[in-house]
Write a protein that holds these residues in place. Structure first.
Motif, PDB file in Angstrom:
ATOM      1  N   ALA A  18      60.792 -11.109  16.253  1.00 15.65           N
ATOM      2  CA  ALA A  18      61.191  -9.705  16.137  1.00 15.65           C
ATOM      3  C   ALA A  18      60.121  -8.908  15.390  1.00 15.65           C
ATOM      4  O   ALA A  18      59.790  -7.782  15.784  1.00 15.65           O
ATOM      5  CB  ALA A  18      62.541  -9.598  15.417  1.00 15.65           C
ATOM      6  N   ALA A  19      59.568  -9.497  14.345  1.00 19.00           N
ATOM      7  CA  ALA A  19      58.508  -8.806  13.595  1.00 19.00           C
ATOM      8  C   ALA A  19      57.281  -8.606  14.472  1.00 19.00           C
ATOM      9  O   ALA A  19      56.666  -7.530  14.467  1.00 19.00           O
ATOM     10  CB  ALA A  19      58.146  -9.593  12.337  1.00 19.00           C
ATOM     11  N   SER A  20      56.929  -9.609  15.254  1.00 18.65           N
ATOM     12  CA  SER A  20      55.790  -9.499  16.161  1.00 18.65           C
ATOM     13  C   SER A  20      56.049  -8.437  17.232  1.00 18.65           C
ATOM     14  O   SER A  20      55.158  -7.647  17.551  1.00 18.65           O
ATOM     15  CB  SER A  20      55.516 -10.855  16.823  1.00 18.65           C
ATOM     16  N   ALA A  21      57.252  -8.407  17.749  1.00 15.19           N
ATOM     17  CA  ALA A  21      57.607  -7.403  18.758  1.00 15.19           C
ATOM     18  C   ALA A  21      57.537  -5.997  18.165  1.00 15.19           C
ATOM     19  O   ALA A  21      57.066  -5.060  18.825  1.00 15.19           O
ATOM     20  CB  ALA A  21      59.004  -7.680  19.318  1.00 15.19           C
ATOM     21  N   THR A  93      47.199  -8.744  24.592  1.00 12.17           N
ATOM     22  CA  THR A  93      46.480 -10.020  24.461  1.00 12.17           C
ATOM     23  C   THR A  93      46.631 -10.542  23.041  1.00 12.17           C
ATOM     24  O   THR A  93      46.821 -11.745  22.828  1.00 12.17           O
ATOM     25  CB  THR A  93      44.989  -9.841  24.817  1.00 12.17           C
ATOM     26  N   LYS A  94      46.569  -9.629  22.087  1.00  9.17           N
ATOM     27  CA  LYS A  94      46.720 -10.023  20.675  1.00  9.17           C
ATOM     28  C   LYS A  94      48.100 -10.628  20.412  1.00  9.17           C
ATOM     29  O   LYS A  94      48.232 -11.572  19.644  1.00  9.17           O
ATOM     30  CB  LYS A  94      46.503  -8.796  19.786  1.00  9.17           C
ATOM     31  N   PHE A  95      49.135 -10.092  21.064  1.00  6.06           N
ATOM     32  CA  PHE A  95      50.501 -10.530  20.774  1.00  6.06           C
ATOM     33  C   PHE A  95      51.024 -11.619  21.701  1.00  6.06           C
ATOM     34  O   PHE A  95      51.825 -12.436  21.273  1.00  6.06           O
ATOM     35  CB  PHE A  95      51.451  -9.331  20.758  1.00  6.06           C
ATOM     36  N   VAL A  96      50.594 -11.648  22.966  1.00  2.61           N
ATOM     37  CA  VAL A  96      51.121 -12.659  23.886  1.00  2.61           C
ATOM     38  C   VAL A  96      50.070 -13.630  24.386  1.00  2.61           C
ATOM     39  O   VAL A  96      50.391 -14.636  24.991  1.00  2.61           O
ATOM     40  CB  VAL A  96      51.853 -12.026  25.100  1.00  2.61           C
TER      41      VAL A  96
END
Length: 145
Positions: A18-21, A93-96
């Motif tokens: 959730a924090a990453s999202a 790209t950084k997140f997934v």
């Protein structure tokens, strides 16, 4: 494994996701693309989804034929959309990371997006030609294929 420990670990993973999202959502809110026509007469800014958020027409557009001006605005908007698309790809790209999720994002980017930061040469607008018709037809511009 102890069920309580498993649930605690699972809860931590959900909180991290959730924090990453939330971070990704905030980063995407800040994305925007900009472009200026080669002759400098038209500048546009678009939002992350490609929607036009600003359009600047400089005084030289008064000398353009309406059809040429319309084409110039559209082409410059497409360049700004590709700029925004590249920013979206960078954020995602950084997140997934690379993979199916990123491929799905790329599939919904503006037409002409190459994914490598370069414009599709077929979408570029030539500089305005100020020669007379006679001069133009004596020496027409080179067509890029």
């Amino acid at each position: 494994m102890d069920p309580e420990k498993w649930f605690a670990q699972y809860d931590e993973k959900l909180k991290a996701a959730a924090a990453s999202a939330n971070k990704a959502e905030q980063a995407l809110r800040e994305v925007g693309g900009s472009a200026t026509s080669q002759d400098g007469e038209v500048s546009v800014h678009v939002t992350a989804n490609g929607g036009l958020s600003d359009l600047v027409l400089r005084p030289g557009v008064r000398d353009l034929e309406p059809e040429h001006l319309a084409r110039l605005i559209l082409e410059t908007s497409r360049k700004a959309q590709r700029d925004a698309g590249q920013q979206v790809v960078d954020v995602m790209t950084k997140f997934v990371g690379e993979g199916a999720a990123l491929d799905a994002v790329k599939e919904h980017l503006p037409q002409g997006f190459t994914g490598d930061g370069r414009d599709n040469p077929m979408d570029l607008v030539a500089r305005r030609d100020k020669r007379s018709d006679e001069e133009y037809f004596d020496s027409p511009p080179e067509v890029i294929k």
